[in-house]
Scaffold this motif. Sequence first.
Motif, short mmCIF file in Angstrom:
data_model
loop_
_atom_site.label_atom_id
_atom_site.label_comp_id
_atom_site.label_asym_id
_atom_site.label_seq_id
_atom_site.Cartn_x
_atom_site.Cartn_y
_atom_site.Cartn_z
N ASN A 89 28.10 -40.77 21.15
CA ASN A 89 27.81 -39.78 22.70
C ASN A 89 28.51 -39.85 24.11
N SER A 117 19.86 -42.57 22.87
CA SER A 117 20.08 -42.35 22.00
C SER A 117 21.38 -44.03 21.93
N ASN A 155 23.85 -38.83 25.38
CA ASN A 155 22.90 -38.65 25.10
C ASN A 155 22.71 -40.20 25.74
#
Length: 178
Positions: A110, A144, A141
């Motif tokens: 990420n 996430s 993200n």
Amino acid sequence: MKKEWNVVEVLRQSRHDWLNKIQLIKGNLVLNKLERVKEIIEEIIIEMQHEAKLTNLNAFAFAELLMTYNWQARRFRLEYEVLGDVCDLSSYDEELADWCRQFFYVLEENADGNGDNYLSISIEVKENVRFFFDYSGTITNVSSLEQWLRNHMDGTAIFVEMFEIHNEEMTIVLKINM
């Protein structure tokens, strides 16, 4: 993610790191930047003191992970410090190393691969042991990472005590229930 290092590879990488530091000192000496040379030497001393404290925690899998992490191409640079006295974390070693490996994997997934991303880990040893993870860089993200951290907030001896995530920074406090 985990690479098995043999003794020759460890010595080769360590030699490479030390040669880089010596060349940095030598280059600044040539430029007659003596104050910068003093700063570099002081940085090396502090880094070696933190490395000594890290290894004295007796969490060798965890120490190996932190000490060798930057030896491969990564989406973020890792640095660490150990604050306070040392204690024996040997009984938490594998769980701590596994937690960090999983977290680093999720963070790598990420983190923006095109940015300057840094993760600083401060290990605070007092009556409890806490790990402060401070990330600066681009997170692609956030949800996430939030979900992964929420899933690790309770249930084991090592758990996320709190976290805060934004697009370009993140703070996590990991605690060991001793």
